[in-house]
Design a protein around this motif. Structure first.
Motif, PDB file in Angstrom:
ATOM      1  N   SER A 200       6.530   1.536  -7.290  1.00  0.00           N
ATOM      2  CA  SER A 200       5.994   0.744  -8.099  1.00  0.00           C
ATOM      3  C   SER A 200       5.426  -0.493  -7.884  1.00  0.00           C
ATOM      4  CB  SER A 200       7.295   0.451  -9.110  1.00  0.00           C
ATOM      5  OG  SER A 200       8.033  -0.341  -8.557  1.00  0.00           O
ATOM      6  N   ASP A 201       4.380  -0.787  -8.739  1.00  0.00           N
ATOM      7  CA  ASP A 201       3.593  -2.050  -8.441  1.00  0.00           C
ATOM      8  C   ASP A 201       3.063  -2.416  -7.325  1.00  0.00           C
ATOM      9  OD1 ASP A 201       2.545  -4.300  -9.567  1.00  0.00           O
ATOM     10  OD2 ASP A 201       4.312  -5.541  -9.193  1.00  0.00           O
ATOM     11  N   ALA A 202       2.479  -1.223  -6.631  1.00  0.00           N
ATOM     12  CA  ALA A 202       1.745  -1.536  -5.342  1.00  0.00           C
ATOM     13  C   ALA A 202       0.273  -2.071  -5.601  1.00  0.00           C
ATOM     14  CB  ALA A 202       1.506  -0.024  -4.609  1.00  0.00           C
TER      15      ALA A 202
ATOM     16  N   ASP B 150       1.147  -5.092 -12.349  1.00  0.00           N
ATOM     17  CA  ASP B 150       0.034  -6.262 -12.520  1.00  0.00           C
ATOM     18  C   ASP B 150      -0.647  -6.123 -11.327  1.00  0.00           C
ATOM     19  OD1 ASP B 150       0.991  -6.601 -15.216  1.00  0.00           O
ATOM     20  OD2 ASP B 150       2.268  -8.142 -14.799  1.00  0.00           O
ATOM     21  N   LYS B 151      -0.181  -6.047 -10.139  1.00  0.00           N
ATOM     22  CA  LYS B 151      -0.689  -6.096  -9.007  1.00  0.00           C
ATOM     23  C   LYS B 151      -1.796  -4.943  -8.540  1.00  0.00           C
ATOM     24  CE  LYS B 151       1.986  -6.219  -5.651  1.00  0.00           C
ATOM     25  NZ  LYS B 151       2.879  -6.306  -4.274  1.00  0.00           N
ATOM     26  N   THR B 152      -1.596  -3.914  -9.143  1.00  0.00           N
ATOM     27  CA  THR B 152      -2.354  -2.769  -8.911  1.00  0.00           C
ATOM     28  C   THR B 152      -3.697  -2.689  -9.267  1.00  0.00           C
ATOM     29  OG1 THR B 152      -0.394  -1.528  -9.395  1.00  0.00           O
ATOM     30  CG2 THR B 152      -2.539  -0.387  -9.172  1.00  0.00           C
TER      31      THR B 152
ATOM     32  N   LEU C 174       0.929  -1.178  -0.353  1.00  0.00           N
ATOM     33  CA  LEU C 174      -0.154  -0.054   0.046  1.00  0.00           C
ATOM     34  C   LEU C 174       0.808   1.339  -0.287  1.00  0.00           C
ATOM     35  CD1 LEU C 174      -2.710   1.610   0.599  1.00  0.00           C
ATOM     36  CD2 LEU C 174      -2.317   1.286   2.890  1.00  0.00           C
ATOM     37  N   VAL C 175       0.643   2.229  -0.927  1.00  0.00           N
ATOM     38  CA  VAL C 175       1.334   3.356  -1.112  1.00  0.00           C
ATOM     39  C   VAL C 175       0.700   4.663  -0.683  1.00  0.00           C
ATOM     40  CG1 VAL C 175       2.547   4.749  -2.780  1.00  0.00           C
ATOM     41  CG2 VAL C 175       3.212   2.433  -2.787  1.00  0.00           C
ATOM     42  N   LEU C 176       1.117   5.440  -0.051  1.00  0.00           N
ATOM     43  CA  LEU C 176       0.633   6.745   0.303  1.00  0.00           C
ATOM     44  C   LEU C 176       1.681   7.836  -0.269  1.00  0.00           C
ATOM     45  CD1 LEU C 176      -0.412   6.126   4.034  1.00  0.00           C
ATOM     46  CD2 LEU C 176      -1.658   5.308   2.180  1.00  0.00           C
ATOM     47  N   ILE C 177       1.035   8.883  -1.055  1.00  0.00           N
ATOM     48  CA  ILE C 177       1.995   9.833  -1.664  1.00  0.00           C
ATOM     49  C   ILE C 177       0.916  10.909  -2.053  1.00  0.00           C
ATOM     50  CG2 ILE C 177       2.176   8.472  -3.869  1.00  0.00           C
ATOM     51  CD1 ILE C 177       4.592   9.774  -4.552  1.00  0.00           C
TER      52      ILE C 177
END
Length: 264
Positions: free
Chosen positions: A158-160, A209-211, A140-143
């Protein structure tokens, strides 16, 4: 064990994100009053007294308004880098030394089965940084609060599986709006906030691919609208081969209403 999150509040008036994995429960920023924070937690069926800690991104008031109040009330650990701690001095009141922890930029801290990675962004604060949560292969990315997304940032995020990604303003709305020029220049600059289009261009380079989910966050109250942000981001992503609704879903966030507590 599953990674869950809710964007409690997002926008120019206050920001707070909740992330949990089992008994590890973290709040990222506390940019609303203590009373508002309690109400937001109640809406997702959680209580602040059960938090493992609060992670701070930077010292701007829309990210730390309620920080000192809730940390003292519930005796919660606060994690921030040294420059941010210094910048918050005088803004959040006295914090007991046993509640103050340093989380350096570009490092990883492990809490149980949850790894939290910090990374720097480009914003007009002392040393602003955001977070990536890793748990059993989930990411999980928070930006938000960045004037641009550098290649270094793209490599980290990348790829989250899911993103909470800044989509702050529509450039035309900002240029034509009521803000004085010095504020417009700040927002448009490298240390300001990313526009809908620039956010989407960055997204197109990090989606993997995971996103599956992207939450559009930190929308300007004056220079953006949810429908406009979603449409602009969708158009840009689709022009670069990302199929919205099949490959990736876009979600709104709100300044006052939390998103559902969702599994990553």
């Amino acid at each position: 064990m599953t990674l869950h999150f809710s964007v409690l509040a997002s926008g120019s008036t206050g920001n707070a994100i909740y992330v949990e994995s089992g008994n590890q429960r973290f709040l990222v920023d506390a940019g609303l009053s203590g009373k508002q924070m309690d109400a937001l937690f109640a809406q997702i069926g959680r209580e602040m007294k059960n938090l493992s800690g609060i992670l701070v991104t930077h010292e701007h008031s829309d990210h730390i308004k309620g920080l000192g109040i809730v940390a003292r009330k519930y005796k919660l650990p606060i994690y921030a880098n040294e420059k941010t701690w210094k910048a918050m001095d005088g803004l959040i009141g006295e914090i007991p030394v046993e509640q103050k922890f340093t989380f350096d930029m570009e490092t990883v801290k492990t809490f149980g089965n949850l790894d939290i990675e910090s990374f720097g962004v480009s914003h007009d604060a002392a040393e602003p940084m955001f977070y990536v949560f890793h748990q059993d292969g989930k990411k999980l990315v928070l930006i938000t609060d960045t004037g641009y997304v550098s290649d270094r940032m793209k490599g980290i995020i990348s790829d989250a599986d899911a993103y909470v990604f800044e989509s702050n303003h529509d450039v035309q709305m900002l240029r034509m709006g009521r803000y004085p020029w010095n504020i417009k220049r700040r927002i448009l600059g490298d240390y300001g906030h990313v526009s809908n289009e620039d956010a989407a261009l960055a997204m197109s380079e990090v989606i993997g691919d995971k996103t599956k989910r992207i939450y559009l966050a930190h929308l300007s109250l004056d220079n953006n609208m949810k429908d406009l942000a979603r449409m602009s981001v969708a158009q840009t992503l689709e022009s670069r081969g990302v199929v919205i609704g099949e490959q990736v879903d876009l979600y709104d966030t709100d300044a006052k209403i939390p998103t559902d507590l969702t599994a990553v």
